[in-house]
Write an enzyme that holds these catalytic residues in place. Structure first.
Site, PDB file in Angstrom:
ATOM      1  N   CYS A   1       0.784  -1.238   0.000  1.00 52.59           N
ATOM      2  CA  CYS A   1       0.000   0.000   0.000  1.00 52.59           C
ATOM      3  C   CYS A   1       0.819   1.293   0.000  1.00 52.59           C
ATOM      4  O   CYS A   1       0.504   2.206  -0.780  1.00 52.59           O
ATOM      5  CB  CYS A   1      -1.023  -0.009   1.129  1.00 52.59           C
ATOM      6  SG  CYS A   1      -0.612  -0.976   2.566  1.00 52.59           S
TER       7      CYS A   1
ATOM      8  N   ARG B   1       7.280 -11.063   5.203  1.00 50.95           N
ATOM      9  CA  ARG B   1       6.967 -10.761   6.606  1.00 50.95           C
ATOM     10  C   ARG B   1       7.588 -11.835   7.485  1.00 50.95           C
ATOM     11  O   ARG B   1       7.537 -13.030   7.153  1.00 50.95           O
ATOM     12  CB  ARG B   1       5.453 -10.736   6.837  1.00 50.95           C
ATOM     13  CG  ARG B   1       4.720  -9.662   6.066  1.00 50.95           C
ATOM     14  CD  ARG B   1       3.217  -9.726   6.291  1.00 50.95           C
ATOM     15  NE  ARG B   1       2.521  -8.823   5.397  1.00 50.95           N
ATOM     16  CZ  ARG B   1       1.194  -8.773   5.272  1.00 50.95           C
ATOM     17  NH1 ARG B   1       0.435  -9.592   5.990  1.00 50.95           N
ATOM     18  NH2 ARG B   1       0.631  -7.912   4.433  1.00 50.95           N
TER      19      ARG B   1
ATOM     20  N   GLN C   1       0.704 -11.212  -3.066  1.00 47.21           N
ATOM     21  CA  GLN C   1      -0.705 -10.877  -2.879  1.00 47.21           C
ATOM     22  C   GLN C   1      -1.356 -10.505  -4.209  1.00 47.21           C
ATOM     23  O   GLN C   1      -0.700  -9.946  -5.088  1.00 47.21           O
ATOM     24  CB  GLN C   1      -0.843  -9.684  -1.926  1.00 47.21           C
ATOM     25  CG  GLN C   1      -0.385  -9.948  -0.507  1.00 47.21           C
ATOM     26  CD  GLN C   1      -0.471  -8.691   0.336  1.00 47.21           C
ATOM     27  OE1 GLN C   1       0.060  -7.657  -0.034  1.00 47.21           O
ATOM     28  NE2 GLN C   1      -1.137  -8.784   1.476  1.00 47.21           N
TER      29      GLN C   1
ATOM     30  N   ASP D   1      -3.081  -7.994  -4.752  1.00 42.72           N
ATOM     31  CA  ASP D   1      -3.357  -6.783  -4.010  1.00 42.72           C
ATOM     32  C   ASP D   1      -3.841  -5.683  -4.939  1.00 42.72           C
ATOM     33  O   ASP D   1      -3.385  -5.574  -6.075  1.00 42.72           O
ATOM     34  CB  ASP D   1      -2.053  -6.334  -3.331  1.00 42.72           C
ATOM     35  CG  ASP D   1      -2.302  -5.495  -2.098  1.00 42.72           C
ATOM     36  OD1 ASP D   1      -3.469  -5.369  -1.703  1.00 42.72           O
ATOM     37  OD2 ASP D   1      -1.323  -4.971  -1.546  1.00 42.72           O
TER      38      ASP D   1
ATOM     39  N   HIS E   1      -5.547  -1.370  -4.700  1.00 41.38           N
ATOM     40  CA  HIS E   1      -6.019  -0.233  -3.915  1.00 41.38           C
ATOM     41  C   HIS E   1      -6.862   0.651  -4.817  1.00 41.38           C
ATOM     42  O   HIS E   1      -6.466   0.975  -5.939  1.00 41.38           O
ATOM     43  CB  HIS E   1      -4.839   0.539  -3.325  1.00 41.38           C
ATOM     44  CG  HIS E   1      -4.065  -0.285  -2.352  1.00 41.38           C
ATOM     45  ND1 HIS E   1      -2.980  -1.056  -2.737  1.00 41.38           N
ATOM     46  CD2 HIS E   1      -4.247  -0.507  -1.033  1.00 41.38           C
ATOM     47  CE1 HIS E   1      -2.519  -1.708  -1.682  1.00 41.38           C
ATOM     48  NE2 HIS E   1      -3.265  -1.390  -0.644  1.00 41.38           N
TER      49      HIS E   1
ATOM     50  N   LYS F   1     -14.133  -2.453   7.869  1.00 48.57           N
ATOM     51  CA  LYS F   1     -13.699  -3.333   6.783  1.00 48.57           C
ATOM     52  C   LYS F   1     -14.698  -4.460   6.589  1.00 48.57           C
ATOM     53  O   LYS F   1     -15.510  -4.766   7.479  1.00 48.57           O
ATOM     54  CB  LYS F   1     -12.317  -3.921   7.070  1.00 48.57           C
ATOM     55  CG  LYS F   1     -12.254  -4.871   8.249  1.00 48.57           C
ATOM     56  CD  LYS F   1     -10.853  -5.459   8.408  1.00 48.57           C
ATOM     57  CE  LYS F   1     -10.769  -6.339   9.654  1.00 48.57           C
ATOM     58  NZ  LYS F   1      -9.429  -6.946   9.802  1.00 48.57           N
TER      59      LYS F   1
ATOM     60  N   HIS G   1      -8.266  -0.714   0.510  1.00 47.31           N
ATOM     61  CA  HIS G   1      -7.372  -1.855   0.345  1.00 47.31           C
ATOM     62  C   HIS G   1      -8.255  -3.062   0.047  1.00 47.31           C
ATOM     63  O   HIS G   1      -9.196  -3.337   0.785  1.00 47.31           O
ATOM     64  CB  HIS G   1      -6.591  -2.142   1.633  1.00 47.31           C
ATOM     65  CG  HIS G   1      -5.847  -0.980   2.190  1.00 47.31           C
ATOM     66  ND1 HIS G   1      -4.473  -0.868   2.131  1.00 47.31           N
ATOM     67  CD2 HIS G   1      -6.275   0.137   2.838  1.00 47.31           C
ATOM     68  CE1 HIS G   1      -4.096   0.241   2.723  1.00 47.31           C
ATOM     69  NE2 HIS G   1      -5.169   0.871   3.163  1.00 47.31           N
TER      70      HIS G   1
END
Length: 648
Positions: A344, A373, A391, A393, A395, A475, A521
């Site tokens: 992000c 991570r 991911q 991912d 946004h 969320k 997100h």
């Protein structure tokens, strides 16, 4: 004595003395209810029947027919009963903590000798003796001094430390299960006999550091599961047996998908078969995102700490980040970087380049972002829990007014993908404002309503998770149910006005002024690694043809058929079907067994009769029968079946 007003589920109210307990209330309603009562709900809190009520409250009495509180109490009481049983069998064992988790509980013990599987059977028998004794469960409030002295006198150092960790002013509550005592917040059942003696099982023992700190003593953790009935326990046992057959780690070896090794803990070495699944799934997601209006970007994996400090991750997430120090141009001070744990902040950097207008919003920015991570080694689990992952991912930069429309659009997008991947059964949970939060109540009201309305407009119900949102916004969580009933939390949509503020993202509004965008997100799969592990277990390795890494194996029965085997393989490959030839000098039954173990969807067996007739003998995975089909016909059929769902 002062009076308080109690409001019951049917709306009736009653004036009672302050300090009355739920058990006294149950007794006042009926003798049968007092016998069935296990706990209460008081102003939405789970309440022990022995705790006094000192102010006006809404109250409901729980019985074993109330699943959630019943299971919580059964599992919590069993943790205490197990600890008591262990200390009755081995009085020198020290006790620590025993929380409820998943379908059961665990309790950590300090014991010189390791527990064995035989020990678990002995403990279970002692637990049933305690349950059958139907001994009362009592609770008391103690002073800190009395609690410390009690545990010091009994040589329980872990309990002394727990008492000292309780903040000043908080109650110290003790629970007695018969004559055995433990420090506990509660609530608990009325007596041990309320625990079903035939609906629990101790499953295994594992090591665990005290309070999760690797510098503290290593303890032994005994796990157990519990349910309301023996039937439920048997169903869970059957599911676990089925889950073991579907374990992605075992199937990963059998299908030759990947491996992991100690030189790269938590990192995946993808083999050709596994990487085929990965890239096929990624290509599908890329096409779906492009069709839905996403632009794809790619951002660096190593980023200077200054960005992580600005985003807040350095302060709040540093312990989970891999730090990379570089001696830039042999300078005296090393530059401190980190491998990105999420994408992000980098996406905001892309957004910030160039002037953005309200006409550019919503901007949907996607990345198959490689992240790293730190996960403790004990938490790693095949490809389900790793340190390096990618991911799906994205946004969405938008205005607050666009949140509802973009969320509804995303839910429909996610629903289509889940259906394509074989998951029709999934749920949505809406996590609302936590106690500690930023923003006005009015803004929280608007955004929470936007998410709820989006679910309704997309045609889906949702469950509220009170107080589970992030400090900056609510969320949605999307939870899949797999073929054997297990739940997997995969997709998310998080509303975030905070990061654009921290990283100075802005756009020019219709009024010509600068405004902050809201950042959504969102992920559908979560991580490719975990989702592929899920797919393998959901389908027990028998993936849909379009995802199967090896779709067809063409095997010769006799060597004279080898040329036709190669011709068939080439014809399949030319039509986009992943096919390979097996012309080894092995019996056909051996080849069939081997490729069936590898979960190949179709095996074509070819002997001289097939050569003469230009046919193939087709065996589908999981079927014992074979059928003879003309070559052109089977190729046309498989060419259609092997297409990804979005290309059909």
């Amino acid at each position: 004595m002062s009076q308080i007003t109690l409001t019951f589920p049917d709306g009736n109210q009653k004036q009672v003395d302050a300090g009355i307990t739920p058990m006294e209330i149950a007794e006042g309603i009926s003798k049968s209810l007092s016998k069935k009562a296990i706990s209460a709900q008081v102003n939405g809190q789970h309440w022990d029947l022995q705790w006094p009520i000192k102010e006006d409250a809404q109250i409901a009495i729980n019985t074993m027919s109330d699943d959630a509180p019943a299971l919580e109490l059964i599992r919590h009481d069993l943790a205490h009963i197990m600890a008591r049983a262990v200390q009755e069998i081995w009085p020198d064992v020290k006790v620590t903590i025993g929380p409820v988790r998943d379908n059961g509980w665990f309790y950590d013990f300090d014991r010189a000798e390791p527990f064995t599987p035989e020990d678990l059977a002995v403990i279970e028998k002692k637990m049933r003796d305690i349950i059958n004794a139907r001994e009362p469960v009592k609770t008391e409030l103690w002073s800190r001094e009395d609690a410390i002295k009690y545990y010091e006198d009994r040589g329980e150092p872990f309990k002394v430390e727990l008492v000292n960790r309780i903040p000043e002013g908080e109650d110290l509550r003790m629970y007695w299960h018969g004559d055995w005592q433990d420090l506990c917040r509660g609530p608990h059942l009325v007596h041990t006999g309320q625990v079903p003696a035939d609906a629990f099982k101790l499953t295994h023992v594992a090591g665990a550091y005290w309070l999760g700190d690797s510098s503290r003593p290593m303890l032994q953790r005994i796990y157990g599961v519990a349910f309301k009935t023996k039937k439920d326990l048997n169903a869970w046992t059957t599911m676990m047996e089925e889950a073991a057959k579907r374990d992605h780690r075992r199937l990963g070896r059998e299908m030759d998908l990947y491996h992991m090794q100690e030189e790269a803990p938590g990192q995946v070495f993808w083999h050709p078969n596994g990487w085929t699944i990965y890239t096929t799934l990624q290509d599908y997601m890329r096409r779906k995102q492009r069709t839905d209006g996403y632009v794809e970007v790619n951002t660096p994996q190593v980023v200077n700490r200054k960005l992580w400090e600005a985003s807040g991750h350095w302060e709040n997430y540093q312990e989970n980040m891999f730090i990379v120090e570089v001696d830039e141009d042999h300078a005296r001070e090393k530059t401190v970087n980190a491998l990105k744990p999420m994408n992000c902040p980098c996406h905001v950097q892309v957004f910030n380049v160039g002037l953005k207008s309200y006409r550019d919003l919503p901007l949907r920015m996607a990345e198959f972002g490689s992240c790293n991570r730190y996960e403790p080694s004990g938490a790693l689990h095949g490809i389900m829990r790793v340190r390096g992952f990618t991911q799906d991912d994205a946004h969405i930069f938008c205005t607050e007014a666009q949140i509802e429309e973009e969320t509804a659009k995303f839910i429909s997008f996610l629903a289509g993908i889940y259906a394509d991947l074989g998951f029709e059964n999934w749920t949505i949970k809406l996590s609302t404002r936590p106690e500690k939060r930023i923003g006005t109540e009015e803004s929280w009201d608007r955004v929470e309503a936007a998410l709820g309305n989006a679910c309704n407009h997309a045609g889906y119900e949702y469950e509220i998770q009170e107080g589970e949102g992030a400090f900056y916004g609510p969320k949605l969580e999307f939870t899949l149910t797999d073929a054997i009933g297990r739940e997997w939390q995969c997709g998310t949509l998080q509303v975030d006005p905070n990061l654009p503020e921290r990283l100075d993202a802005s756009y020019i509004g219709q009024d010509g002024e600068r405004h902050r965008p809201v950042m959504l997100h969102r992920a559908v799969l979560g991580s490719f690694e975990r989702f592929i592990g899920m797919l393998i277990e959901n389908f027990a390795g028998k993936l849909p043809l379009w995802l199967a890494p090896r779709q067809v194996v063409v095997a010769s029965i006799v060597s004279d058929a080898d040329d036709f085997v190669r011709e068939v393989t080439a014809a399949l490959t030319a039509r986009g079907i992943r096919a390979e030839a097996d012309t080894r000098n092995e019996k056909i039954n051996y080849k069939v067994r081997e490729h069936s173990l590898g979960k190949v969807p179709y095996i074509f067996a070819i002997g001289m009769k097939e050569v003469e007739d230009r046919t193939v003998s087709v065996r589908r995975l999981g079927e014992n029968r074979t059928e003879t089909v003309a070559l052109d016909e089977i190729i046309a059929t498989l060419a259609s079946e092997a297409l990804a769902p979005d290309l059909r």
